[in-house]
Design a protein around this motif. Structure first.
Motif, PDB file in Angstrom:
ATOM      1  N   ASP A  29       0.828  -1.220   0.000  1.00  0.00           N
ATOM      2  CA  ASP A  29       0.000   0.000   0.000  1.00  0.00           C
ATOM      3  C   ASP A  29       0.855   1.259   0.000  1.00  0.00           C
ATOM      4  O   ASP A  29       0.383   2.346  -0.344  1.00  0.00           O
ATOM      5  CB  ASP A  29      -0.881   0.051   1.259  1.00  0.00           C
ATOM      6  N   VAL A  30       2.089   1.127   0.419  1.00  0.00           N
ATOM      7  CA  VAL A  30       2.946   2.303   0.562  1.00  0.00           C
ATOM      8  C   VAL A  30       3.650   2.651  -0.759  1.00  0.00           C
ATOM      9  O   VAL A  30       3.600   3.781  -1.218  1.00  0.00           O
ATOM     10  CB  VAL A  30       3.975   2.084   1.699  1.00  0.00           C
ATOM     11  N   CYS A  31       4.293   1.655  -1.375  1.00  0.00           N
ATOM     12  CA  CYS A  31       5.069   1.954  -2.596  1.00  0.00           C
ATOM     13  C   CYS A  31       4.378   1.469  -3.867  1.00  0.00           C
ATOM     14  O   CYS A  31       4.876   1.701  -4.970  1.00  0.00           O
ATOM     15  CB  CYS A  31       6.477   1.361  -2.500  1.00  0.00           C
ATOM     16  N   SER A  32       3.223   0.780  -3.720  1.00  0.00           N
ATOM     17  CA  SER A  32       2.458   0.291  -4.871  1.00  0.00           C
ATOM     18  C   SER A  32       3.226  -0.676  -5.770  1.00  0.00           C
ATOM     19  O   SER A  32       2.944  -0.785  -6.964  1.00  0.00           O
ATOM     20  CB  SER A  32       1.946   1.467  -5.734  1.00  0.00           C
ATOM     21  N   ARG A  33       4.224  -1.335  -5.205  1.00  0.00           N
ATOM     22  CA  ARG A  33       4.939  -2.370  -5.963  1.00  0.00           C
ATOM     23  C   ARG A  33       4.674  -3.711  -5.263  1.00  0.00           C
ATOM     24  O   ARG A  33       4.291  -3.738  -4.096  1.00  0.00           O
ATOM     25  CB  ARG A  33       6.443  -2.083  -5.952  1.00  0.00           C
ATOM     26  N   PRO A  34       4.907  -4.829  -5.984  1.00  0.00           N
ATOM     27  CA  PRO A  34       4.743  -6.119  -5.301  1.00  0.00           C
ATOM     28  C   PRO A  34       5.662  -6.180  -4.077  1.00  0.00           C
ATOM     29  O   PRO A  34       6.816  -5.746  -4.141  1.00  0.00           O
ATOM     30  CB  PRO A  34       5.172  -7.139  -6.355  1.00  0.00           C
ATOM     31  N   CYS A  55       9.804  -0.725   2.486  1.00  0.00           N
ATOM     32  CA  CYS A  55       9.174   0.495   3.012  1.00  0.00           C
ATOM     33  C   CYS A  55       9.345   0.622   4.523  1.00  0.00           C
ATOM     34  O   CYS A  55       9.312   1.725   5.058  1.00  0.00           O
ATOM     35  CB  CYS A  55       7.701   0.539   2.628  1.00  0.00           C
ATOM     36  N   ILE A  56       9.525  -0.509   5.211  1.00  0.00           N
ATOM     37  CA  ILE A  56       9.839  -0.425   6.635  1.00  0.00           C
ATOM     38  C   ILE A  56      11.256   0.122   6.797  1.00  0.00           C
ATOM     39  O   ILE A  56      11.501   1.060   7.542  1.00  0.00           O
ATOM     40  CB  ILE A  56       9.704  -1.816   7.306  1.00  0.00           C
TER      41      ILE A  56
END
Ligand SMILES: [Zn+2]
Length: 168
Positions: A29-34, A55-56
């Motif tokens: 949900d954060v970077c919109s990548r798998p 993203c963490i």
């Protein structure tokens, strides 16, 4: 080590144990990548987005949540350097626990999570054993062998071990 699997110095074995990441093609949900490595641990915040390990590690999850009190750890932390505290709380995948516990800190630096007291390999290390015995003695118990209630920590750049007791 690939880009999808960043290293977390306060939880260096995050991908191997703790069941806090799973391989997944779900979209972050954060970077919109798998995700590749999807976080399955707890996020203590108003929202709980799907998040990937990247993203963490790079702080994108913290920016996305925009909540200064958000945390990935269910712990008490005392006398830690504020920068290190932020890294541990918001950019380190959570250590699974039964209840909130006090994360060990020495000289202002949080220690790194090393494993738990059920791991016979760790129990064979004399310093680990003495750290568990010391923590148990402080609680008024005797250490009798492998236990799920001991969380073992080691200094980032040092040899000292500390143990937190985590009872269910
Ligand atoms: Zn992501």
């Amino acid at each position: 080590m690939d880009d999808h699997q960043p290293y977390f110095r306060f939880n260096p074995h995050a991908y191997e144990h703790g069941h806090i990441f799973e391989r997944s093609a779900d979209v972050c949900d954060v970077c919109s990548r798998p995700c590749v490595w999807k976080y399955t641990g707890s996020i203590f915040a108003k929202q709980s987005p799907s998040a990937c390990a990247r993203c963490i590690a790079d702080g994108e999850l913290a920016r996305f949540l925009d909540d200064e009190h958000f945390a990935l750890q269910d712990i008490e932390l005392h006398e830690a350097d504020p920068e290190l505290a932020a890294e541990l709380l918001q950019r380190t995948p959570g250590v699974a626990c039964f209840n909130p516990f006090e994360w060990p800190v020495l000289d202002g630096k949080p220690l790194a999570f090393f494993g738990n007291g059920e791991d016979e390999g760790l129990l064979a290390i004399p310093d680990v054993r003495s750290a568990i015995e010391a923590a148990f003695a402080e609680a008024g118990w005797e250490f009798e062998g492998p236990t799920p209630y001991a969380l073992i920590f080691q200094e980032l750049e040092g040899e000292r071990f500390r143990v937190a007791i985590d009872l269910d």
